[in-house]
Design an enzyme around this catalytic site. Structure first.
Site, PDB file in Angstrom:
ATOM      1  N   LYS A  14       0.823  -1.219   0.000  1.00 58.20           N
ATOM      2  CA  LYS A  14       0.000   0.000   0.000  1.00 58.20           C
ATOM      3  C   LYS A  14       0.857   1.270   0.000  1.00 58.20           C
ATOM      4  O   LYS A  14       0.491   2.254  -0.635  1.00 58.20           O
ATOM      5  CB  LYS A  14      -0.973   0.006   1.178  1.00 58.20           C
ATOM      6  N   ARG A 128      13.672 -11.691   2.491  1.00 59.03           N
ATOM      7  CA  ARG A 128      14.767 -10.722   2.427  1.00 59.03           C
ATOM      8  C   ARG A 128      15.990 -11.200   3.227  1.00 59.03           C
ATOM      9  O   ARG A 128      15.851 -11.773   4.293  1.00 59.03           O
ATOM     10  CB  ARG A 128      14.299  -9.377   3.003  1.00 59.03           C
ATOM     11  N   ARG A 162      17.655  -9.995   8.530  1.00 59.98           N
ATOM     12  CA  ARG A 162      17.405  -8.951   9.536  1.00 59.98           C
ATOM     13  C   ARG A 162      16.500  -9.492  10.632  1.00 59.98           C
ATOM     14  O   ARG A 162      15.534 -10.202  10.324  1.00 59.98           O
ATOM     15  CB  ARG A 162      16.664  -7.779   8.902  1.00 59.98           C
ATOM     16  N   ARG A 173       3.716  -9.714  13.896  1.00 56.70           N
ATOM     17  CA  ARG A 173       3.286  -8.405  13.380  1.00 56.70           C
ATOM     18  C   ARG A 173       1.984  -8.528  12.605  1.00 56.70           C
ATOM     19  O   ARG A 173       1.091  -7.694  12.704  1.00 56.70           O
ATOM     20  CB  ARG A 173       4.374  -7.836  12.457  1.00 56.70           C
TER      21      ARG A 173
END
Ligand SMILES: [Zn+2]
Length: 220
Positions: A14, A128, A162, A173
């Site tokens: 978004k 990632r 990470r 999350r």
């Protein structure tokens, strides 16, 4: 002023769409995350307090976010069309926004919900990884090093994920996000302003769908 709310989980794309529409069609893009970071950078009394909250891992209160938002909106000219990105996140915030728009004669044009299944999001977010030596960022599906296991930039063979992108953290999350926003989706659906979008499509086709379904106010 005319508001469009973008609702979507981290990784739903978004923010990317908001940025693109804002620059190509002269809309205002207000990201509450960015407002918070800017206020902290300005080292105001308020900024220091926000920084302390962030560092202690607390969520920024609705009142504080709304203050920041109000300050930003006051700077804008009345004929602007505004994409709100990151606000509202909860039902309380949605009601606050409703009061605000009604009181100030502004309008909530549309709420766009970027739908994407947890699985797909987890894949996007957890794919990632980065070079442990120079920090170059890669993605295992669409941006891997040219030579497998060797950093394109520094030749290092050490890579790391990470901490933010670890699968457990990402799941947490997303859970928090879905719990918070589910009532919002029903709330806006009942008001007839909700538009659900398949956020697994490509960036270009999402943009096309948005342009077809959002009424853009011609701005100078
Ligand atoms: Zn490297």
């Amino acid at each position: 002023m005319n508001f469009i709310v973008f609702l979507g989980a981290p990784g739903s794309g978004k923010g990317t769409q908001a940025q693109m529409l804002a620059s190509e069609y002269n809309l205002e893009h207000i990201s509450t995350g960015q407002l918070i970071r800017d206020e902290i950078k300005e080292s105001t009394e308020f900024g220091f307090r926000l920084e302390r909250e962030c560092l202690s891992g607390n969520l920024i209160s609705t009142e504080d976010i709304f203050n920041l938002l109000g300050k930003k909106i006051k700077e804008l000219s009345i004929d602007r069309q505004v994409i709100l990105d990151g606000f509202p996140r909860t039902l309380d915030q949605a009601k606050l926004l409703k009061d605000f728009t009604e009181k100030t004669g502004n309008q909530l044009e549309k709420v766009v919900c970027f739908d994407i299944a947890g699985e797909a999001l987890i894949e996007r977010l957890t794919g990632r990884f980065m070079c442990a030596d120079c920090g170059a960022v890669y993605h295992k599906h669409h941006n891997s090093p040219q030579q497998d296991g060797v950093c394109d930039f520094c030749g290092s063979e050490n890579f790391q994920v990470r901490p933010d992108d670890a699968e457990e953290v990402v799941k947490k999350r997303l859970d928090v996000f879905h719990e918070e926003t589910k009532p919002l989706v029903s709330y806006y659906d009942a008001q007839g302003v909700l538009f659900r979008l398949d956020a697994t499509q490509s960036v270009e086709s999402i943009k096309k769908t948005l342009l077809k379904n959002i009424k853009l106010v011609a701005a100078e």
